[in-house]
Scaffold this motif. Structure first.
Motif, short mmCIF file in Angstrom:
data_model
loop_
_atom_site.label_atom_id
_atom_site.label_comp_id
_atom_site.label_asym_id
_atom_site.label_seq_id
_atom_site.Cartn_x
_atom_site.Cartn_y
_atom_site.Cartn_z
N GLU A 5 5.05 -57.47 20.34
CA GLU A 5 4.94 -55.94 19.66
C GLU A 5 3.55 -55.66 19.73
O GLU A 5 2.60 -56.69 19.59
CB GLU A 5 5.30 -56.09 18.05
N GLY A 6 3.31 -54.42 20.30
CA GLY A 6 1.84 -54.06 20.19
C GLY A 6 1.19 -54.34 21.56
O GLY A 6 0.20 -53.69 21.85
N CYS A 7 2.02 -55.01 22.22
CA CYS A 7 1.21 -55.24 23.65
C CYS A 7 1.74 -54.13 24.74
O CYS A 7 2.73 -53.85 24.86
CB CYS A 7 1.69 -56.62 24.12
N ASN A 8 0.73 -53.64 25.54
CA ASN A 8 0.88 -52.68 26.66
C ASN A 8 0.81 -52.95 27.96
O ASN A 8 0.91 -52.31 28.83
CB ASN A 8 0.09 -51.23 26.24
N LEU A 9 0.66 -54.37 28.09
CA LEU A 9 0.36 -54.83 29.29
C LEU A 9 1.88 -55.18 30.28
O LEU A 9 3.00 -55.29 29.51
CB LEU A 9 -0.33 -56.47 29.38
N SER A 10 1.83 -55.11 31.41
CA SER A 10 3.24 -55.09 32.31
C SER A 10 3.72 -56.51 32.15
O SER A 10 2.99 -57.61 32.11
CB SER A 10 2.80 -54.96 33.71
N SER A 11 5.20 -56.54 32.35
CA SER A 11 5.45 -57.89 32.21
C SER A 11 5.35 -58.74 33.46
O SER A 11 5.26 -58.36 34.52
CB SER A 11 7.24 -57.99 32.27
N HIS A 12 5.07 -60.42 33.14
CA HIS A 12 4.70 -60.94 34.19
C HIS A 12 5.96 -61.90 34.41
O HIS A 12 6.39 -61.91 35.73
CB HIS A 12 3.76 -62.03 33.62
N ILE A 13 6.61 -62.35 33.47
CA ILE A 13 7.93 -63.38 33.73
C ILE A 13 8.50 -63.33 32.33
O ILE A 13 8.08 -63.49 31.14
CB ILE A 13 7.66 -64.57 34.42
N LYS A 14 10.00 -62.96 32.38
CA LYS A 14 10.98 -63.10 31.09
C LYS A 14 10.42 -62.22 30.13
O LYS A 14 10.17 -62.71 29.01
CB LYS A 14 10.93 -64.58 30.71
N ASN A 15 10.02 -60.89 30.46
CA ASN A 15 9.71 -59.99 29.73
C ASN A 15 8.24 -60.16 28.70
O ASN A 15 7.99 -59.75 27.67
CB ASN A 15 10.86 -59.58 28.50
N LYS A 16 7.47 -61.00 29.30
CA LYS A 16 6.37 -61.44 28.61
C LYS A 16 5.08 -61.23 29.62
O LYS A 16 5.19 -61.28 30.97
CB LYS A 16 5.97 -62.95 28.34
N CYS A 17 4.07 -60.72 29.21
CA CYS A 17 2.99 -60.43 30.06
C CYS A 17 2.22 -61.71 30.52
O CYS A 17 2.52 -62.67 30.02
CB CYS A 17 1.99 -59.35 29.47
#
Length: 235
Positions: A5-17
């Motif tokens: 929540e609140g993070c606007n970075l692109s996903s790196h793996i498994k929907n996490k930046c």
């Protein structure tokens, strides 16, 4: 996009930046570049005049005197981990995981420092620092040795609810305000040439088996004397 929540970075793996992913193979250089770019934003807005505070809408709550790392998964570190975050800010680490060694000595100019519900999987050393405000290290899990050497705690210091699965040491240090160590789980504690100039509380310390701490976990007479004195003051 990252699903934190609140993070606007692109996903790196498994929907996490890259900051929030627990991927052991993530690019360490890129990780620290992202961290330091966020820190640079704080530095640009830094001011000692509250009237000059700018509004930011982001995960890290950019405000005067405040910077928060939330749910960040820190990989192995470099010697310049927080080289730009060296101002009179309140710095908070919440729900973070530290996989490798981190150099926290670069936070020497920080005001209040807080670690809440964080996990540490490698040795930690705080050395030659003076904490101007509160130092809170609460509800954390430390799976490594942790040492405080030549430290001055000027504000309230709290380790309440933290589990230390290896050794914790306080060497050539002093506390000038409340020092709270109650409701901790301790494998081994060592205190040497360390002074508590205000009230200290070591009540309800347990070992990993949830039993009262035994003499064998307290590794020198000075540690035992300090803890015993704390008990006597609190009846």
């Amino acid at each position: 996009m990252c699903d934190i929540e609140g993070c606007n970075l692109s996903s790196h793996i498994k929907n996490k930046c890259i900051l929030h992913s627990d991927d052991k193979n993530k690019n360490i250089k890129e990780f620290w570049e992202k961290i330091n770019s966020r820190i640079d934003e704080v530095n640009k807005s830094y001011t000692k005049n509250p009237a000059d505070v700018k509004d930011f809408n982001s995960e890290y709550n950019y405000e005067v005197y405040k910077y928060t790392f939330n749910e960040v998964r820190f990989p192995d570190s470099t010697s310049k981990s927080f080289h730009n975050l060296n101002k009179e800010l309140n710095i908070y680490f919440t729900n973070c995981v530290f996989t490798g060694k981190i150099d926290f000595n670069l936070l020497s100019n920080a005001k209040a420092v807080s670690f809440n519900n964080c996990t540490f999987n490698n040795d930690i050393v705080f050395c030659n620092q003076k904490f101007q405000d509160s130092f809170l290290f609460e509800k954390c899990t430390v799976n490594s040795n942790i040492k405080f050497q030549n430290i001055v705690f000027l504000g309230i210091t709290s380790f309440i609810g933290t589990t230390f699965n290896k050794k914790i040491e306080f060497i050539h240090s002093r506390s000038e305000d409340l020092f709270l160590f109650n409701s901790t789980k301790i494998e081994e504690i060592f205190i040497d040439n360390t002074f508590f100039n205000s009230e200290s509380n070591f009540l309800d310390m347990k070992n990993k088996e949830e039993k009262d701490l035994k003499a064998g976990n307290i590794k020198n007479r000075e540690s035992a004397r300090i803890i015993k004195h704390s008990f006597e003051k609190l009846n």
